[in-house]
Each structure stands twice: as C-alpha cells, then as structure tokens.
Design a protein around this motif. Structure first.
Motif, mmCIF file in Angstrom:
data_model
loop_
_atom_site.group_PDB
_atom_site.id
_atom_site.type_symbol
_atom_site.label_atom_id
_atom_site.label_comp_id
_atom_site.label_asym_id
_atom_site.label_seq_id
_atom_site.Cartn_x
_atom_site.Cartn_y
_atom_site.Cartn_z
ATOM 1 N N PHE A 181 -3.500 0.934 -6.176
ATOM 2 C CA PHE A 181 -2.536 0.888 -7.365
ATOM 3 C C PHE A 181 -3.345 0.579 -8.623
ATOM 4 O O PHE A 181 -3.322 1.408 -9.710
ATOM 5 N N LEU A 182 -4.345 -0.242 -8.486
ATOM 6 C CA LEU A 182 -5.619 -0.396 -9.882
ATOM 7 C C LEU A 182 -6.170 0.781 -9.998
ATOM 8 O O LEU A 182 -6.348 1.292 -11.275
ATOM 9 N N ASN A 183 -6.605 1.432 -8.809
ATOM 10 C CA ASN A 183 -7.232 2.968 -9.167
ATOM 11 C C ASN A 183 -6.341 3.878 -9.919
ATOM 12 O O ASN A 183 -6.671 4.646 -10.764
ATOM 13 N N TYR A 184 -4.980 4.105 -9.354
ATOM 14 C CA TYR A 184 -4.151 4.804 -9.879
ATOM 15 C C TYR A 184 -3.650 4.745 -11.332
ATOM 16 O O TYR A 184 -3.707 5.790 -12.115
ATOM 17 N N VAL A 185 -3.699 3.247 -11.800
ATOM 18 C CA VAL A 185 -3.319 2.986 -13.159
ATOM 19 C C VAL A 185 -4.609 2.962 -14.070
ATOM 20 O O VAL A 185 -4.546 2.877 -15.223
ATOM 21 N N ASN A 186 -5.802 2.787 -13.388
ATOM 22 C CA ASN A 186 -6.900 2.919 -13.915
ATOM 23 C C ASN A 186 -7.309 1.656 -14.857
ATOM 24 O O ASN A 186 -7.390 1.757 -16.103
ATOM 25 N N SER A 187 -6.928 0.625 -14.195
ATOM 26 C CA SER A 187 -7.147 -0.753 -14.849
ATOM 27 C C SER A 187 -7.766 -1.697 -14.149
ATOM 28 O O SER A 187 -7.841 -1.565 -12.776
ATOM 29 N N ALA A 188 -8.326 -2.635 -14.715
ATOM 30 C CA ALA A 188 -8.927 -3.706 -14.133
ATOM 31 C C ALA A 188 -8.011 -4.700 -13.565
ATOM 32 O O ALA A 188 -6.747 -4.652 -14.457
ATOM 33 N N PRO A 189 -8.125 -5.813 -12.732
ATOM 34 C CA PRO A 189 -7.188 -6.965 -12.323
ATOM 35 C C PRO A 189 -6.632 -7.528 -13.659
ATOM 36 O O PRO A 189 -5.319 -7.900 -13.478
ATOM 37 N N CYS A 190 -7.611 -7.881 -14.534
ATOM 38 C CA CYS A 190 -7.155 -8.724 -15.670
ATOM 39 C C CYS A 190 -6.338 -8.100 -16.595
ATOM 40 O O CYS A 190 -5.614 -8.492 -17.538
ATOM 41 N N GLN A 191 -6.196 -6.744 -16.459
ATOM 42 C CA GLN A 191 -5.591 -5.982 -17.496
ATOM 43 C C GLN A 191 -3.982 -5.744 -16.962
ATOM 44 O O GLN A 191 -3.238 -5.267 -17.842
ATOM 45 N N LEU A 192 -3.565 -6.412 -15.976
ATOM 46 C CA LEU A 192 -2.128 -5.987 -15.316
ATOM 47 C C LEU A 192 -1.413 -7.574 -15.645
ATOM 48 O O LEU A 192 -2.032 -8.455 -15.026
ATOM 49 N N HIS A 193 -0.664 -7.523 -16.277
ATOM 50 C CA HIS A 193 0.258 -8.858 -16.587
ATOM 51 C C HIS A 193 0.574 -9.465 -15.268
ATOM 52 O O HIS A 193 0.851 -8.757 -14.124
ATOM 53 N N PRO A 194 0.442 -10.732 -15.093
ATOM 54 C CA PRO A 194 0.864 -11.484 -14.007
ATOM 55 C C PRO A 194 2.196 -11.170 -13.108
ATOM 56 O O PRO A 194 2.337 -11.208 -12.046
ATOM 57 N N ASN A 195 3.187 -11.090 -13.957
ATOM 58 C CA ASN A 195 4.436 -10.558 -13.554
ATOM 59 C C ASN A 195 4.277 -9.522 -12.677
ATOM 60 O O ASN A 195 4.913 -9.115 -11.479
ATOM 61 N N SER A 196 3.660 -8.374 -13.024
ATOM 62 C CA SER A 196 3.216 -7.202 -12.420
ATOM 63 C C SER A 196 2.757 -7.503 -11.202
ATOM 64 O O SER A 196 2.741 -6.824 -10.137
ATOM 65 N N TRP A 197 1.757 -8.305 -11.033
ATOM 66 C CA TRP A 197 1.016 -8.896 -9.812
ATOM 67 C C TRP A 197 2.076 -9.333 -8.810
ATOM 68 O O TRP A 197 2.010 -9.004 -7.602
ATOM 69 N N GLY A 198 2.861 -10.065 -9.385
ATOM 70 C CA GLY A 198 4.101 -10.684 -8.419
ATOM 71 C C GLY A 198 4.892 -9.489 -7.822
ATOM 72 O O GLY A 198 5.195 -9.563 -6.756
ATOM 73 N N PHE A 199 5.312 -8.325 -8.563
ATOM 74 C CA PHE A 199 5.897 -7.153 -8.092
ATOM 75 C C PHE A 199 5.127 -6.725 -6.810
ATOM 76 O O PHE A 199 5.552 -6.248 -5.812
ATOM 77 N N LEU A 200 3.803 -6.460 -7.142
ATOM 78 C CA LEU A 200 2.881 -5.845 -5.955
ATOM 79 C C LEU A 200 3.048 -6.865 -4.942
ATOM 80 O O LEU A 200 3.269 -6.229 -3.663
ATOM 81 N N ARG A 201 2.755 -7.890 -5.052
ATOM 82 C CA ARG A 201 2.658 -8.978 -3.947
ATOM 83 C C ARG A 201 4.380 -8.825 -3.072
ATOM 84 O O ARG A 201 4.179 -8.846 -1.933
ATOM 85 N N ALA A 202 5.167 -8.876 -4.199
ATOM 86 C CA ALA A 202 6.487 -9.089 -3.283
ATOM 87 C C ALA A 202 6.792 -7.719 -2.589
ATOM 88 O O ALA A 202 7.368 -7.817 -1.546
ATOM 89 N N PHE A 203 6.269 -6.628 -3.065
ATOM 90 C CA PHE A 203 6.588 -5.512 -2.287
ATOM 91 C C PHE A 203 5.777 -5.311 -0.980
ATOM 92 O O PHE A 203 6.402 -5.089 -0.227
ATOM 93 N N GLN A 204 4.594 -5.900 -0.933
ATOM 94 C CA GLN A 204 3.822 -5.981 0.179
ATOM 95 C C GLN A 204 4.495 -6.825 1.258
ATOM 96 O O GLN A 204 4.656 -6.600 2.340
ATOM 97 N N VAL A 205 4.829 -7.993 0.857
ATOM 98 C CA VAL A 205 5.414 -8.885 1.620
ATOM 99 C C VAL A 205 6.779 -8.301 2.385
ATOM 100 O O VAL A 205 6.990 -8.499 3.514
ATOM 101 N N LEU A 206 7.668 -7.546 1.495
ATOM 102 C CA LEU A 206 8.747 -7.091 2.016
ATOM 103 C C LEU A 206 8.460 -5.795 2.861
ATOM 104 O O LEU A 206 9.179 -5.893 3.818
#
Length: 110
Positions: free
Chosen positions: A33-58
């Motif tokens: 995902f980070l490669n696809y959006v060409n962003s560093a981890p700190c450039q992604l809002h914390p809520n967005s990390w929540g969406f990523l994590r929740a999707f993986q858990v689901l």
C-alpha cells in the motif's frame, strides 16, 4: 502519553503503535500500500492505518487473502495539503468497510 518536550511526531507514533497495533516490520500488504501511494509511513493519517489494520484482521478472520485491489475498491486516498502533507483514506463512492476509524484522532499533529 508523551512529555511536553517530546517532538510532534512522537504523538503520531504513539497512536500508531499503541492504539492501532501497527508493528515493525510492516506486513507485505502495508508495504504494498505504501509503495502504491508513494508515501512514507508517517505521511498517512492514523485513521488510515486503522483502516489498513482492520482490513487485514477481517481478511485473516474470514480466511481470505489480503488484497490491495479489493481494499482499494472500498477506499480512496486523499492527498495531504501543506504544511503537514498528511494523506488519508476515505470510503469510496461505494462506501468504506469500517466506521470505527471514521472519527479523526484529535490534535495528533500538535
């Protein structure tokens, strides 16, 4: 919580690891995902990390493969504006999957 002398990015990572359960090293899905959006981890809002994590858990709970194209069907990236440049995910026109991370972390930039 951090001390008043902590740098601003301390709070970002405080939420990142404690609240969202993000661990190092990142999963292949997170790296993709980070490669696809060409962003560093700190450039992604914390809520967005929540969406990523929740999707993986689901996907794990349902026993299905974690898929970036499927995730991107439900979410779209909003590019951040200066001075912070924090990008965020929001539900696509078809809607997102999770409402838990719809509310923004308040004051994480300070």
């Amino acid at each position: 919580m951090g001390r008043s002398s902590d740098p601003p990015h301390f709070y970002m990572y405080h939420y990142f690891f404690r609240d969202l359960g993000v661990c190092l090293p990142f999963t292949q899905f997170e790296c993709d995902f980070l490669n696809y959006v060409n962003s560093a981890p700190c450039q992604l809002h914390p809520n967005s990390w929540g969406f990523l994590r929740a999707f993986q858990v689901l996907c794990t709970v349902l026993g299905i493969k974690v898929s970036l194209p499927v995730f991107l069907h439900f979410y779209q990236l909003k590019l951040g504006v200066l001075p912070y440049g924090i990008s965020s995910l929001s539900g696509s026109r078809d809607g997102g999957l999770f409402t838990l991370y719809s509310q923004s972390y308040k004051n994480f930039k300070q």
